[in-house]
Design an enzyme around this catalytic site. Sequence first.
Site, PDB file in Angstrom:
ATOM      1  N   HIS A  18       0.839  -1.203   0.000  1.00 54.91           N
ATOM      2  CA  HIS A  18       0.000   0.000   0.000  1.00 54.91           C
ATOM      3  C   HIS A  18       0.878   1.257   0.000  1.00 54.91           C
ATOM      4  CE1 HIS A  18      -3.045  -2.664   2.320  1.00 54.91           C
ATOM      5  NE2 HIS A  18      -3.583  -2.461   1.138  1.00 54.91           N
ATOM      6  N   LYS A  42     -16.808  -7.232   6.453  1.00 52.99           N
ATOM      7  CA  LYS A  42     -15.603  -7.932   6.901  1.00 52.99           C
ATOM      8  C   LYS A  42     -15.403  -7.654   8.383  1.00 52.99           C
ATOM      9  CE  LYS A  42     -12.812  -7.405   2.659  1.00 52.99           C
ATOM     10  NZ  LYS A  42     -11.615  -6.738   2.121  1.00 52.99           N
ATOM     11  N   ARG A  91      -2.586  -6.226  -8.334  1.00 56.79           N
ATOM     12  CA  ARG A  91      -1.537  -7.227  -8.167  1.00 56.79           C
ATOM     13  C   ARG A  91      -1.703  -8.271  -9.259  1.00 56.79           C
ATOM     14  NH1 ARG A  91      -3.177  -7.674  -2.064  1.00 56.79           N
ATOM     15  NH2 ARG A  91      -5.043  -7.117  -3.207  1.00 56.79           N
ATOM     16  N   SER A 129      -2.873  -7.630   3.053  1.00 51.76           N
ATOM     17  CA  SER A 129      -3.115  -7.522   4.498  1.00 51.76           C
ATOM     18  C   SER A 129      -3.419  -8.906   5.071  1.00 51.76           C
ATOM     19  CB  SER A 129      -4.290  -6.580   4.772  1.00 51.76           C
ATOM     20  OG  SER A 129      -4.014  -5.304   4.276  1.00 51.76           O
TER      21      SER A 129
HETATM   22  P1  ADP Z   1      -9.860  -3.613  -0.238  1.00 58.37           P
HETATM   23  O1  ADP Z   1     -10.515  -4.358   0.877  1.00 58.37           O
HETATM   24  O2  ADP Z   1     -10.579  -2.386  -0.681  1.00 58.37           O
HETATM   25  O3  ADP Z   1      -9.383  -4.449  -1.398  1.00 58.37           O
HETATM   26  P2  ADP Z   1      -7.126  -3.409   0.611  1.00 58.37           P
HETATM   27  O4  ADP Z   1      -6.660  -2.663   1.797  1.00 58.37           O
HETATM   28  O5  ADP Z   1      -6.956  -4.890   0.608  1.00 58.37           O
HETATM   29  O6  ADP Z   1      -8.607  -2.965   0.463  1.00 58.37           O
HETATM   30  O7  ADP Z   1      -6.475  -2.827  -0.701  1.00 58.37           O
HETATM   31  C1  ADP Z   1      -6.640  -1.490  -1.098  1.00 58.37           C
HETATM   32  C2  ADP Z   1      -6.092  -1.328  -2.501  1.00 58.37           C
HETATM   33  O8  ADP Z   1      -4.683  -1.546  -2.495  1.00 58.37           O
HETATM   34  C3  ADP Z   1      -6.657  -2.295  -3.532  1.00 58.37           C
HETATM   35  O9  ADP Z   1      -6.765  -1.619  -4.765  1.00 58.37           O
HETATM   36  C4  ADP Z   1      -5.609  -3.366  -3.616  1.00 58.37           C
HETATM   37  O10 ADP Z   1      -5.610  -4.031  -4.861  1.00 58.37           O
HETATM   38  C5  ADP Z   1      -4.348  -2.533  -3.439  1.00 58.37           C
HETATM   39  N1  ADP Z   1      -3.227  -3.326  -2.929  1.00 58.37           N
HETATM   40  C6  ADP Z   1      -3.197  -4.088  -1.818  1.00 58.37           C
HETATM   41  N2  ADP Z   1      -1.989  -4.683  -1.668  1.00 58.37           N
HETATM   42  C7  ADP Z   1      -1.239  -4.284  -2.736  1.00 58.37           C
HETATM   43  C8  ADP Z   1       0.089  -4.569  -3.186  1.00 58.37           C
HETATM   44  N3  ADP Z   1       0.889  -5.413  -2.525  1.00 58.37           N
HETATM   45  N4  ADP Z   1       0.514  -3.990  -4.334  1.00 58.37           N
HETATM   46  C9  ADP Z   1      -0.313  -3.169  -5.014  1.00 58.37           C
HETATM   47  N5  ADP Z   1      -1.567  -2.868  -4.661  1.00 58.37           N
HETATM   48  C10 ADP Z   1      -2.036  -3.414  -3.537  1.00 58.37           C
END
Ligand code: ADP
Length: 163
Positions: A18, A42, A91, A129
Site C-alpha cells: 500500500h 468484513k 496485483r 493484508s
Molecule cells: P480492499 O478491501 O478495498 O481491497 P485493501 O486494503 O486490501 O482494500 O487494498 C486497497 C487497494 O490496495 C486495492 O486496490 C488493492 O488491490 C491494493 N493493494 C493491496 N496490496 C497491494 C500490493 N501489494 N501492491 C499493489 N496494490 C495493492
Amino acid sequence: MASVAVYPGSFDPVTNGHIDIIERSAKVFDKVVVAVLHNRNKVPLFSVEERVAMLEASISYIPNTEVDSFNGLLIDYIRAKNAKTIVRGLRAVSDFEYEMQAASINRKLDPDIETFFMMTNNQYSYLSSSIVKEVAKYEANVQDLVPSVVQKAIREKYSHLSE
Ligand code: ADP
C-alpha cells in the site's frame, strides 16, 4: 485546479505494498487522500481508528497526503472531497475481476470520476493484508512486509488474543 485523488481500502493493516502505491500516486496527483473504509461485510483485526493512526504514522513523510475514513458509497465520499480520481492497486489477475466490476459501477454512478490503476511493484506482488495477518498469527516475522508501527501493533494484537 489541484488534482485530488482518493485511495480507498480496508488497510487492515497497511502493508508496504500500500505504501508503495501511496508514494507513487503522490508523485502523480497534487493531493492523495488515503481513505479507510468502514466495511460491515468484513470483521477487521484493527478498528478504523487504529488503521487510520497506523497509516498516519507510516506516511507522515509524504507531505501531499492525508488520511481519513468513510462510511457508505465511495462515489458520495469522492464528491464530498472534491476529488476526481480513485486510485487502486493491481496485483495478480485475481484482483482484476473485482476491480473491473467496481470501476464499471463507479463510472456508471458518476462518469466524471475516473479510476486510476497502478500496477504493483514486483517485489510486493504477493503482499496483502490477509497474508500479513496469517503470517503474524504464527508469530513469524513481518519485518519487511509492513511499516514498523504495524509490526509492533500486530505483535501486540496477537499476544492479547492468545492470552
Ligand atoms: P480492499 O478491501 O478495498 O481491497 P485493501 O486494503 O486490501 O482494500 O487494498 C486497497 C487497494 O490496495 C486495492 O486496490 C488493492 O488491490 C491494493 N493493494 C493491496 N496490496 C497491494 C500490493 N501489494 N501492491 C499493489 N496494490 C495493492
